[in-house]
Design an enzyme around this catalytic site. Structure first.
Site, mmCIF file in Angstrom:
data_model
loop_
_atom_site.group_PDB
_atom_site.id
_atom_site.type_symbol
_atom_site.label_atom_id
_atom_site.label_comp_id
_atom_site.label_asym_id
_atom_site.label_seq_id
_atom_site.Cartn_x
_atom_site.Cartn_y
_atom_site.Cartn_z
ATOM 1 C CE1 TYR A 1 -3.801 2.321 0.360
ATOM 2 C CE2 TYR A 1 -2.710 3.203 2.370
ATOM 3 C CZ TYR A 1 -3.816 3.374 1.508
ATOM 4 O OH TYR A 1 -4.464 4.380 1.736
ATOM 5 C CE LYS B 1 -3.613 4.979 -1.943
ATOM 6 N NZ LYS B 1 -4.749 5.443 -2.797
#
Length: 251
Positions: free
Chosen positions: A154, A158
């Site tokens: 994640y 991002k």
């Protein structure tokens, strides 16, 4: 009139953004798996201004056609602005390196990074001849700047989304009818993503207890409150002055 495309519009923050934009009187195309069914109640309330398009954003080949269809159906030629909100995202797999489910890694890369890149590309192409102001908002995360054990996938997606936004902003700088692009950290919002975090394995995600406490102590933002702040910033004169923005630092 302003026109918006919102990805991941069927639930959570994406649904709240769609509701806020419609309530403000704008045209919205909501994209997601199962969007037609999920957005049916809103479609009955706003039949002239809501377009729901079913699309699996993990399928790279489906992204550009969906964006092109949304632009065509929104009819933005008479709009002051055309806006893309790349909101769809997944926090899974919540696992440390050495424990990745390979299919989940591929899906996270597709939804969190490839889809917004391809959607941005498609939006810029489809809107090149428009006079409308063009804005692209990528929903990022503070995890882009801070490493969390168990969120390595994640965090990486991002961080990639942030730098993609910076790169496109540099490409647009100085162009005629330059599009503005921003990566925005929305804070900690009470969505299904947070439920997934609280349901994770503490051995894989050592900060699980912190997120459990945020929920227990009522410290999560509601999707509606986060959406309101996001929409206000998106349509403000300040949008685009900073390419990476934490909403919690805005006045």
């Amino acid at each position: 009139m302003h026109a918006f495309i919102v990805t991941g519009a069927s639930r959570g923050l994406g649904l709240a953004l769609t509701e806020a934009l419609l309530a403000d009187g704008y045209r919205v195309a909501g994209l997601a798996r199962g969007a037609v069914d999920a957005l049916a109640p809103l479609a009955r309330r706003y039949p002239e201004r809501l377009i729901a398009l079913d699309v699996d954003l993990s399928d790279a080949a489906a992204v550009a056609p969906a964006i092109a269809a949304a632009v065509e159906q929104l009819k933005p030629a008479d709009c002051a602005s055309l806006n893309l909100i790349n909101n769809a995202g997944v926090v899974t797999p919540i696992a440390q390196a050495g424990h990745y489910p390979a299919e989940d890694v591929v899906r996270a890369l597709a939804i969190n990074l490839a889809a917004p890149m391809l959607a941005t590309d498609a939006l810029l192409r489809a809107s090149a001849s428009l006079k409308a102001r063009r804005r692209i908002l990528n929903i990022s995360s503070g995890a882009a700047a801070k490493p969390y054990p168990g969120w390595s996938v994640y965090c990486t997606t991002k961080a990639g989304l942030d730098h993609f936004s910076r790169s496109v902003a540099a490409e647009q700088a100085g162009q005629d009818k330059a599009a503005q692009i921003v990566a925005l950290y929305p804070g900690v919002v009470d969505t299904e993503m947070q439920a997934n975090i609280r349901g994770s394995d503490a051995k894989q995600f050592p900060q699980k207890a912190r997120f459990d406490a945020l929920k227990a102590d009522g410290e999560l933002s509601t999707p509606a409150a986060a959406a309101r702040r996001i929409v206000d910033h998106l349509l403000s004169p300040a949008f685009g002055l900073q390419t990476v923005v934490d909403i919690r630092n805005l006045g």
